[in-house]
Scaffold this active site. Structure first.
Site, PDB file in Angstrom:
ATOM      1  N   GLY A 163       0.918  -1.236  -0.202  1.00  0.00           N
ATOM      2  CA  GLY A 163      -0.016   0.020  -0.032  1.00  0.00           C
ATOM      3  C   GLY A 163       0.639   1.302   0.003  1.00  0.00           C
ATOM      4  O   GLY A 163       0.882   2.125  -0.951  1.00  0.00           O
ATOM      5  N   ASN A 202       7.376  -8.530  17.719  1.00  0.00           N
ATOM      6  CA  ASN A 202       7.574  -9.505  16.824  1.00  0.00           C
ATOM      7  C   ASN A 202       9.082  -9.175  16.184  1.00  0.00           C
ATOM      8  O   ASN A 202       9.086  -8.642  15.272  1.00  0.00           O
ATOM      9  CB  ASN A 202       6.748 -10.011  15.902  1.00  0.00           C
ATOM     10  CG  ASN A 202       7.077 -11.319  15.055  1.00  0.00           C
ATOM     11  OD1 ASN A 202       8.139 -11.340  14.757  1.00  0.00           O
ATOM     12  ND2 ASN A 202       6.088 -12.126  14.743  1.00  0.00           N
ATOM     13  N   PRO A 203      10.217  -9.952  16.815  1.00  0.00           N
ATOM     14  CA  PRO A 203      11.438  -9.171  16.326  1.00  0.00           C
ATOM     15  C   PRO A 203      11.900  -9.717  14.774  1.00  0.00           C
ATOM     16  O   PRO A 203      12.237  -8.935  13.928  1.00  0.00           O
ATOM     17  CB  PRO A 203      12.772 -10.106  17.209  1.00  0.00           C
ATOM     18  CG  PRO A 203      11.800 -11.047  18.068  1.00  0.00           C
ATOM     19  CD  PRO A 203      10.331 -10.387  17.905  1.00  0.00           C
ATOM     20  N   GLY A 234       6.430   2.999  16.023  1.00  0.00           N
ATOM     21  CA  GLY A 234       6.412   2.596  14.916  1.00  0.00           C
ATOM     22  C   GLY A 234       7.560   1.929  14.052  1.00  0.00           C
ATOM     23  O   GLY A 234       8.707   2.509  14.439  1.00  0.00           O
ATOM     24  N   VAL A 235       7.616   1.041  13.270  1.00  0.00           N
ATOM     25  CA  VAL A 235       8.917   0.449  12.686  1.00  0.00           C
ATOM     26  C   VAL A 235       8.847   0.562  11.193  1.00  0.00           C
ATOM     27  O   VAL A 235       9.796   0.191  10.300  1.00  0.00           O
ATOM     28  CB  VAL A 235       9.203  -0.895  13.086  1.00  0.00           C
ATOM     29  CG1 VAL A 235       9.346  -1.014  14.527  1.00  0.00           C
ATOM     30  CG2 VAL A 235       8.246  -1.899  12.640  1.00  0.00           C
ATOM     31  N   ARG A 291       8.808  -1.156  22.363  1.00  0.00           N
ATOM     32  CA  ARG A 291       8.556  -2.468  22.402  1.00  0.00           C
ATOM     33  C   ARG A 291       8.585  -3.260  21.110  1.00  0.00           C
ATOM     34  O   ARG A 291       7.884  -2.820  20.306  1.00  0.00           O
ATOM     35  CB  ARG A 291       7.116  -2.792  23.153  1.00  0.00           C
ATOM     36  CG  ARG A 291       7.115  -4.461  23.351  1.00  0.00           C
ATOM     37  CD  ARG A 291       5.600  -4.738  23.871  1.00  0.00           C
ATOM     38  NE  ARG A 291       5.412  -3.982  25.178  1.00  0.00           N
ATOM     39  CZ  ARG A 291       5.620  -4.892  26.397  1.00  0.00           C
ATOM     40  NH1 ARG A 291       6.121  -6.155  26.196  1.00  0.00           N
ATOM     41  NH2 ARG A 291       5.459  -4.315  27.498  1.00  0.00           N
ATOM     42  N   GLU A 337       8.299   3.129   8.712  1.00  0.00           N
ATOM     43  CA  GLU A 337       8.838   4.086   8.056  1.00  0.00           C
ATOM     44  C   GLU A 337      10.142   4.485   8.187  1.00  0.00           C
ATOM     45  O   GLU A 337      10.686   5.078   7.162  1.00  0.00           O
ATOM     46  CB  GLU A 337       7.637   5.194   7.771  1.00  0.00           C
ATOM     47  CG  GLU A 337       6.498   4.705   7.069  1.00  0.00           C
ATOM     48  CD  GLU A 337       5.156   5.514   7.382  1.00  0.00           C
ATOM     49  OE1 GLU A 337       5.020   6.349   6.366  1.00  0.00           O
ATOM     50  OE2 GLU A 337       4.572   5.654   8.198  1.00  0.00           O
ATOM     51  N   GLY A 379       1.253  -6.803   4.170  1.00  0.00           N
ATOM     52  CA  GLY A 379       1.987  -7.578   3.924  1.00  0.00           C
ATOM     53  C   GLY A 379       3.406  -7.588   4.815  1.00  0.00           C
ATOM     54  O   GLY A 379       4.187  -8.488   4.917  1.00  0.00           O
TER      55      GLY A 379
END
Ligand code: MOS
Length: 755
Positions: free
Chosen positions: A249, A643-644, A714-715, A640, A717, A478
């Protein structure tokens, strides 16, 4: 009310701690075996195919369409133009809030950009619809297209980032520059880029009276549902949207686009289900893009290498009929401490489709320029660029004066540098060669992205058999959002993930907000956490108030929910199974609800951002000027880690996009026709596997109790933001040539031969 603490630690307990585990994507098998059903794979009985005919000019009007020829095609059922398209209840050119964008829905014969839909051909096969569209053979009255940042006078927009002021400042920049012992004044350019999700924008629309059923990929189902309802004058509950999977997206599916609405209109016109899928080249116009920027950076430094002034002026293109302004100055609001900072934005009206948010909107382009300029400033001060950053990074957000909610950036710099081996870097450029004679360079860039949250709701149910159900309309583009959210859902109920059903991707579920701004996991995750917590507290009330329960009277000490049982906090050996509590109470299930409500006081007191540092190695062919990125190390602190495996995959994706931004992506618009000349994946270059270097993403631990109860930032961007500058800086370090235009191209390094 008992004090309830669902277990959410990151320790690897087999039961009771799903969060923190590197689970693979729950839908991975479906996807790799081709059995995941995307929106366009749904074929209701009697479905017809629609194909849009699009404008071949960028400005003017459609003078003629050969509708007769198209309708004479044996497979064509109907041709929809501005003359016969069904009426809408709302004007597609209305803009009643800043988050609403004007749509091209055949409202007139005007052409405002190339690839604007000008007709829709509906046929009994895709081939017939495609041939019918070609038979329309449009004739135009064309006017000269206005393309590029010099095509018109700039204007000061009302807002950037939809609602933020276009110009902001603290201190006196001119005074800071005047008092500086060294200054930088440099202009950087970034090109137009297009989202190019693998899955094109697609819709399958079916009407049943005044009820509408839609399969379409959406990053924000509830927003889309309300937009459709408004356009068609329907109550929102009459519009059912399913968005089970998204093939990417990146922002372009954040809001409903014009072509999706055309599919709904076509279905209405013919009274049958209709499928409309954009061709790749048709995505270069009506579904948004990242607009080009020209950014002037002026920096002043004192004798100790401290910034005395930072001025970041952005000129960017927008359309003639709407106002999305790329907020590239935002990066300069947060990264570096300077007594004087000013950011400003000018828009230039072009005959283009309205730009839109594209992965790391603002920060991607803005940090590409800022991180290059910071590197130039370090060199002007004779300092190592990492040392310069360590001297100047901000601990308090300079413009707002708010302290950051954590100071993990310093650790990102040091961990990244040591993993990369930065200390061996020579200060001088063009001082490293590899064994094959390639010029080697090392660069660093700082990464930043705000920790945003939106409104969301979730519903959790604990069933009599001790299993759970959690629902929210979340979108998985995705990136594995559903997997991460299912982990949070399981922990919210104190159950193993295998015992929790997680439902998402449909508008009849509670609104999960938008999957955008890197805020989806924090937003939907918080709503889920609170919904599960609501269930557990109801359950605890049942148990602690009942003499027959081993938990009776635990009210003050509280209970802990873990592995399908409630335990007394002051004596964990005293516990009871959920199923037993429900059975004794005679309940088939307990339902709980939660929202993503944030701590407004904390948000007003603290600046909330994720941080990182990216280190790049490039090798440059001294004869050809060809650049290859050979190593990337990114260190990121984003709260946090749910999920690594998925978090690392997001960082990799962002860093690869950084490679793409620095060296590959460039939509080239012909200034005469206003048409994008490389509107396909053959000539719009993105990195392939051979372009992707060895990647390392370090997850820097950060516990931030302020952003939300789960401490999630957030991860999605942030990975782009440090990487572009790091690569440009590495190219300079390899060659001694400062390229200020992206993507960096072979011809920009022509001076290598002269050297
Ligand atoms: Mo993103 S550009 O917020 O999908």
């Amino acid at each position: 009310m008992p004090d309830i603490t669902p277990i959410l630690g990151s320790t690897h307990l087999r039961h009771g701690s799903n969060t923190g585990q590197p689970l693979t994507r729950g839908d991975g098998l479906l996807k790799v075996t081709g059995s995941a059903r995307y929106a366009a794979d749904n074929h209701p009985a009697g479905m017809l195919y629609a194909v849009t005919a699009v404008a071949g000019i960028a400005r003017g009007r459609v003078a003629f369409l050969d509708i007769e020829a198209a309708k004479a095609h044996p497979g064509v059922v109907e041709v929809m133009t501005s003359a016969n398209r069904p009426l809408l209840a709302a004007d597609p050119d209305a803009k009643t809030n800043p988050f609403m964008f004007r749509l091209d829905l055949l409202q007139s014969d005007r052409v405002r950009y190339a690839n604007q839909p000008i007709a829709v051909v509906i046929a009994d096969s895709l081939e017939a619809a495609t041939e019918g569209a070609a038979l329309l053979a449009p004739r135009y009255e064309a006017e000269p297209a206005r393309i590029g940042l010099d095509a018109a006078e700039g204007f000061v927009p009302n807002a950037v980032r939809l609602v933020s002021p276009p110009n902001e400042h603290v201190g006196d920049v001119e005074a800071g520059l005047a008092s500086a012992s060294a200054t930088i004044d440099a202009t950087y350019e970034t090109p137009a880029q297009y989202h190019n999700a693998m899955e094109p924008h697609a819709i399958v629309a079916s009407w049943d009276g005044d009820r509408l059923s839609i399969d379409t990929p959406s990053q924000g189902i509830a927003i889309a549902q309300h937009r459709v309802a408004e356009l068609f004058g329907l109550p929102p509950e009459n519009v059912h949207i399913r968005s089970p999977f998204l093939g990417g997206g990146f922002g372009s599916k954040g809001l409903l686009s014009g072509p999706q609405v055309l599919g709904i209109l076509a279905a209405r016109l013919v009274g049958k289900p209709v499928k409309l899928v954009l061709r790749r080249d048709q995505m270069y116009g009506p579904v948004g893009h990242r607009s080009p920027t020209r950014q002037r950076l002026r920096l002043g430094m004192d004798r100790e290498g401290r910034l005395t002034a930072l001025d970041h002026h952005v000129t960017t293109a927008t359309s003639t009929f709407d106002d999305f302004i790329e907020p590239a100055g935002a990066a300069s609001h947060t990264l570096y401490a300077s007594p004087a900072i000013a950011t400003s934005h000018l828009g230039v009206r072009n005959d283009i489709g309205t730009p839109l948010f594209m992965r790391a909107p603002g920060e991607a382009s803005g940090s590409a320029a800022l991180e290059s300029a910071i590197d130039e400033a370090a060199w002007a001060c004779g300092m190592d660029p990492l040392e310069f950053r360590l001297r100047n990074y901000a601990e308090v957000e300079p413009i707002s004066g708010k302290p950051f909610s954590s100071k993990a950036l310093r650790e990102c710099y040091s961990e990244g540098a040591s993993s990369f081996g930065w200390s061996a870097r020579p200060l001088q450029p063009r001082h490293m060669l590899d064994e094959d004679g390639f010029l080697v360079g090392w660069g660093v860039g700082t990464a930043t992205f705000p920790a945003i949250m939106f409104q969301a709701e979730a519903r959790a149910v604990l069933r009599g058999d001790g299993t759970g159900l959690v629902e929210t309309s979340a979108a998985d583009m995705g990136q594995g959002a559903w997997t991460a959210l299912a982990q949070l859902a399981a922990d919210s109920l104190g159950l193993d993930i295998a015992r929790v059903e997680f439902r998402a991707g449909s508008s009849d579920l509670p609104d999960a907000g938008i999957a955008g701004g890197s805020g989806h996991t924090a937003t939907a995750g918080t709503a889920i956490h609170n919904a599960g917590g609501d269930v557990i507290s109801r359950l605890a009330e049942l148990a602690t108030g009942d003499e027959r329960s081993p938990l009776f009277g635990a009210g003050n000490a509280g209970v802990i929910a873990r592995a399908g049982r409630l335990h007394r906090r002051d004596d964990e050996s005293r516990s009871e199974a959920y199923a037993d509590i429900l059975a004794r109470a005679g309940l088939a299930e307990i339902e709980g609800n939660g929202t993503s409500a944030t701590d407004q006081a904390a948000r007003e007191a603290l600046a909330m951002h994720a941080h990182g540092a990216v280190f790049a190695e490039v090798k440059v062919d001294p004869d050809l000027g060809q650049v290859r990125v050979t190593r990337l190390v990114g260190a990121f602190a984003a709260g946090r880690v749910v999920n690594p495996r998925l978090v690392r995959s997001q960082y990799y994706g962002g860093m690869i996009w950084g490679v793409s931004f620095a060296l590959h992506e460039h939509a080239i618009t012909d200034k005469r026709s206003g048409r994008v000349m490389n509107a396909d994946l053959a000539e719009y270059h993105i990195p392939v596997n051979a372009d992707v270097p060895s990647l390392k993403a370090l997850l820097i631990e950060e516990r931030d109790p302020h952003v939300n109860p789960l401490g999630i930032k957030g991860v999605g961007e942030i990975g782009i933001t440090g990487t572009v500058g790091a690569i440009a800086n590495a190219v300079w370090h390899a060659t001694g040539i400062r390229v200020r235009r992206f993507p960096i191209a072979i011809e920009d390094l022509g001076a290598l031969h002269a050297a």
